[in-house]
Design an enzyme around this catalytic site. Structure first.
Site, PDB file in Angstrom:
ATOM      1  CG  ASN A   1      52.559  38.968  74.611  1.00 32.49           C
ATOM      2  OD1 ASN A   1      51.449  38.615  75.718  1.00 32.49           O
ATOM      3  ND2 ASN A   1      52.462  39.562  73.620  1.00 32.49           N
TER       4      ASN A   1
ATOM      5  CG  ASP B   1      51.822  36.031  78.657  1.00 30.32           C
ATOM      6  OD1 ASP B   1      52.399  36.521  77.784  1.00 30.32           O
ATOM      7  OD2 ASP B   1      51.040  35.014  79.117  1.00 30.32           O
TER       8      ASP B   1
ATOM      9  CD  GLN C   1      52.771  30.563  70.953  1.00 33.45           C
ATOM     10  OE1 GLN C   1      53.922  30.597  70.212  1.00 33.45           O
ATOM     11  NE2 GLN C   1      53.153  30.874  72.370  1.00 33.45           N
TER      12      GLN C   1
HETATM   13  O1  MRU Z   1      54.041  30.751  76.213  1.00 31.46           O
HETATM   14  P1  MRU Z   1      52.057  31.509  75.833  1.00 31.46           P
HETATM   15  O2  MRU Z   1      51.394  30.638  74.347  1.00 31.46           O
HETATM   16  O3  MRU Z   1      51.905  30.988  77.554  1.00 31.46           O
HETATM   17  O4  MRU Z   1      52.331  33.036  75.266  1.00 31.46           O
HETATM   18  C1  MRU Z   1      50.694  33.268  75.210  1.00 31.46           C
HETATM   19  C2  MRU Z   1      50.932  34.491  75.469  1.00 31.46           C
HETATM   20  O5  MRU Z   1      52.386  35.640  75.253  1.00 31.46           O
HETATM   21  C3  MRU Z   1      49.860  36.248  74.932  1.00 31.46           C
HETATM   22  O6  MRU Z   1      50.266  36.757  74.620  1.00 31.46           O
HETATM   23  C4  MRU Z   1      49.387  36.196  76.251  1.00 31.46           C
HETATM   24  O7  MRU Z   1      48.758  34.882  77.393  1.00 31.46           O
HETATM   25  C5  MRU Z   1      48.333  36.707  75.937  1.00 31.46           C
HETATM   26  S1  MRU Z   1      46.814  35.985  75.924  1.00 31.46           S
HETATM   27  C6  MRU Z   1      46.131  36.110  76.702  1.00 31.46           C
END
Ligand code: MRU
Length: 343
Positions: free
Chosen positions: A244, A234, A193
């Site tokens: 998170n 999250d 990401q």
């Molecule tokens: O697995 P993902 O890409 O959905 O995880 C996203 C994250 O951990 C972000 O840091 C989190 O959702 C915060 S962004 C609003």
């Protein structure tokens, strides 16, 4: 920033984040099966975006039922929400948005334009998310100084929300106000990401950004290359413990050790009023194959096992402040988090 989620002619269009930054392809969703696939496969990801997409998914579910039946029953809504809630377990925004859609159905179920009003509710969830992002970003930008070098982990940008961003929203607001900022984005194995999404978003905004492998955080803290860290969330428990992206807790531990401010930026919809501390937050475990292959190419022997927890818990002691659209939360978190739901 590309429009990554939109509703057109009774279909939901989602920018497929698995292909970024090289290809911009859209998934067209016409039913809840398409939406559940988009969330589960991580074509769309990021806590608030998952909630927004699920809300539109409920509307698609209603449209599908009305194509073969005269009315939609409470049980149908229960089934739709149950199906969508099974996609990813950690981000509480998913459950929050589904609850809001269930309440909207209770309110509008007898209305002649129930489907239209349900679509309006999903659009409100989407629009409010962008407004909340902007508001929390303005609060958060006050914590950023001209000349800061900031590290972020995973992607908490426009792509993870309805738009604008939380952690990246704060950086964006500070940048827009003329502060000179440098950002290090951890690559965030295995989905990348940071390397694929965060770096791309900031690069497009004209922010000075550099990618680092995840294992660089200790050295960057030790050498004082970075002076602040900001990430998204999250799910946040009532005591401030925060789920998170996996790796966040190691970043926070380094920050704590080296006395570097560590900020969480998240909308109020990310707080779980039913969870006292991080121990009760469900952690998603994904298929180990996602760790063992990069672009379809194996990293190791087929017989070797791999484990992939998608999130971890950062204890509240390692967090300096939590930035929300209602303001900046200071310690003791427990006392001030409670106030989010009372004032
Ligand atoms: O697995 P993902 O890409 O959905 O995880 C996203 C994250 O951990 C972000 O840091 C989190 O959702 C915060 S962004 C609003």
């Amino acid at each position: 920033m590309t429009n990554h989620v939109f509703w057109k002619n009774n279909s939901l269009y989602l920018l497929d984040q698995r292909e970024l930054p090289f290809k911009k392809t859209y998934l067209k969703c016409d039913n809840i099966k398409d939406v559940a696939y988009a969330i589960k496969s991580m074509a769309v990801r990021g806590a608030p975006l998952i909630g927004i997409v699920a809300a539109y998914g409920v509307v698609l579910g209603i449209f599908s039922i009305l194509s073969s039946k005269d009315s939609v029953k409470d049980k149908d809504i229960e089934n739709i929400c149950e199906r969508l809630s099974k996609t990813r377990p950690t981000a509480v925004n998913l459950f929050w948005a589904l609850e809001r859609m269930k309440n909207a159905f209770k309110k509008f179920c007898k209305h002649i334009d129930m489907p239209g009003l349900m679509l309006d509710e999903a659009i409100s969830i989407h629009v409010e998310d962008i407004e909340n992002n902007r508001m929390l970003s303005l609060f958060g930008a006050e914590l950023i100084d001209d000349g800061d070098t900031i590290l972020t982990h995973c992607n908490a940008g426009a792509l993870a929300m309805g738009g604008y961003g939380t952690a990246l929203g704060v950086i964006r607001a500070a940048h827009e106000s003329g502060k000179r900022i440098k950002v290090f984005a951890t690559e965030t194995r295995p989905y990348l990401q940071g390397a694929r999404l965060t770096a791309w978003e900031l690069f497009e905004e004209g922010v000075d950004v550099e990618i680092v492998p995840d294992n660089h955080v200790g050295l960057l803290c030790y050498k004082k290359v970075i002076n602040k860290i900001i990430v998204g969330a999250d799910r946040i428990a009532l005591n401030g413990d925060t789920a998170n992206k996996i790796g966040t807790s190691m970043v926070a531990l380094c920050a704590y050790h080296y006395k570097i401010p560590f900020f969480i930026a998240a909308p109020v919809s990310t707080f779980d009023r039913n969870i006292q501390n991080g121990a009760s937050i469900p952690i998603e475990e994904r298929n180990g194959k996602e760790v063992k292959y990069i672009n379809g190419k194996p990293l190791t022997l087929k017989a070797i096992k791999a484990r992939y927890y998608s999130f971890d818990i950062t204890p509240e002691q390692h967090i300096s402040n939590i930035i929300t659209e209602k303001g900046i939360i200071e310690k003791p978190f427990k006392k001030y988090i409670k106030m989010l739901f009372t004032v």
